[in-house]
Design a protein around this motif. Sequence first.
Motif, PDB file in Angstrom:
ATOM      1  N   ARG A   1      44.472  34.300  46.919  1.00  5.27           N
ATOM      2  CA  ARG A   1      42.701  34.947  46.651  1.00  5.27           C
ATOM      3  C   ARG A   1      41.930  33.696  46.552  1.00  5.27           C
TER       4      ARG A   1
ATOM      5  N   GLY B   1      39.532  37.235  44.775  1.00  7.83           N
ATOM      6  CA  GLY B   1      39.470  38.055  46.385  1.00  7.83           C
ATOM      7  C   GLY B   1      37.755  37.864  46.792  1.00  7.83           C
ATOM      8  N   ASN B   2      37.636  38.591  47.542  1.00  9.75           N
ATOM      9  CA  ASN B   2      35.576  38.211  48.036  1.00  9.75           C
ATOM     10  C   ASN B   2      35.256  39.160  46.703  1.00  9.75           C
TER      11      ASN B   2
ATOM     12  N   SER C   1      38.892  44.639  49.903  1.00  5.85           N
ATOM     13  CA  SER C   1      39.837  43.254  49.485  1.00  5.85           C
ATOM     14  C   SER C   1      39.997  42.181  48.685  1.00  5.85           C
ATOM     15  N   SER C   2      39.095  43.208  47.736  1.00  9.48           N
ATOM     16  CA  SER C   2      39.793  42.063  46.311  1.00  9.48           C
ATOM     17  C   SER C   2      39.878  43.269  44.685  1.00  9.48           C
TER      18      SER C   2
ATOM     19  N   ARG D   1      49.409  36.620  55.165  1.00  9.14           N
ATOM     20  CA  ARG D   1      49.255  38.542  55.064  1.00  9.14           C
ATOM     21  C   ARG D   1      48.476  39.149  55.909  1.00  9.14           C
TER      22      ARG D   1
ATOM     23  N   ASP E   1      45.175  39.881  54.984  1.00 11.27           N
ATOM     24  CA  ASP E   1      44.107  39.511  54.989  1.00 11.27           C
ATOM     25  C   ASP E   1      43.762  38.302  55.970  1.00 11.27           C
TER      26      ASP E   1
ATOM     27  N   THR F   1      34.083  44.750  52.669  1.00  9.78           N
ATOM     28  CA  THR F   1      35.197  43.582  51.295  1.00  9.78           C
ATOM     29  C   THR F   1      35.218  44.114  50.547  1.00  9.78           C
TER      30      THR F   1
ATOM     31  N   ASP G   1      43.539  45.736  44.241  1.00  3.02           N
ATOM     32  CA  ASP G   1      43.975  45.460  45.405  1.00  3.02           C
ATOM     33  C   ASP G   1      45.275  44.148  45.503  1.00  3.02           C
TER      34      ASP G   1
ATOM     35  N   ARG H   1      45.691  34.979  55.009  1.00  5.17           N
ATOM     36  CA  ARG H   1      46.076  34.107  54.483  1.00  5.17           C
ATOM     37  C   ARG H   1      47.336  34.051  54.230  1.00  5.17           C
TER      38      ARG H   1
END
Length: 289
Positions: free
Chosen positions: A46, A68-69, A80-81, A36, A38, A77, A217, A40
């Motif tokens: 996540r 996520g983060n 990304s969540s 992905r 990110d 970051t 996200d 992964r």
Amino acid sequence: MTSVHNAQDGREWILDAYRALEPKNYLGEFTSNNVRPDGRPFHTSRPITILTSFLQRNSYGSAMVTFGNDNASNSNTTGSSTRVIAACTLLVGHPGPSTPTHGDIDVSVSASPLSGPRFDIGGRESVDTASPFYNYQSGKSTASNDGGGIMNDSVPLTDAVAGGSDTQLQPTDTKEIESWIRRTIRSSRFIDPTELGIEPGKSAWRVRISIHIINHDGNLWDASLLCACAALGDLRLPVVEVDRRSGGVRILSNDDLDTNDGAINNSKHNNSKFERRKGQSLTLGPLPV
């Protein structure tokens, strides 16, 4: 130090521009290597963080779920969540004639521009603005309904980029999510509806689960359902005084409770017309996920 930050910001801007102008090629760079964006692998989820009881003033149970983060202090970051909050409020209603001992659960899901640049002020998402450039339009005509933005969780990445397919992206529909969560919780028996009954045939609790999308996200459906279940797990029904003749219910505050009685029990109050019921948490079944 400043020059290092400027160089990093410049690289991020170039990456964002590439993702906005060539979304399929951008995703193809990753999917061709079975990862992905990110980093992964496809089969790796996540990290999931659940925080409960953080809204105590106007709710009887609450939760925040992050996929996520979870480092919200780092601006690099937060995107990304996926983060969702939920809170339970209570109403007293009249049970239906076919289920005189059952309470009910209702769900609402809301979003705003704070949830992400794809959402408008009414909480509706548009895939035509699904880029870091808020008003950027792809080279394809909006009227052609060709989409052309960042992938959302409605369409698998492999379906959207394989063979240069022009798969139509579907915007997130919050009404559809709330209807699905409502049906899932009711049909899964995650909670026993009889625990929401107060006076058979006269009064019962109606739990309202209000869900708000903080950041979108991807995988919003699972995050919202998990957050609703976590808020129900945190829910504690309050101490009430019940009029056994009319079924009327009064929620007792701390000032109303007789401190001389110590712990509240199910015994009758001073007036035989009323009965005091102690507060309780709900018995939970398996998670419907």
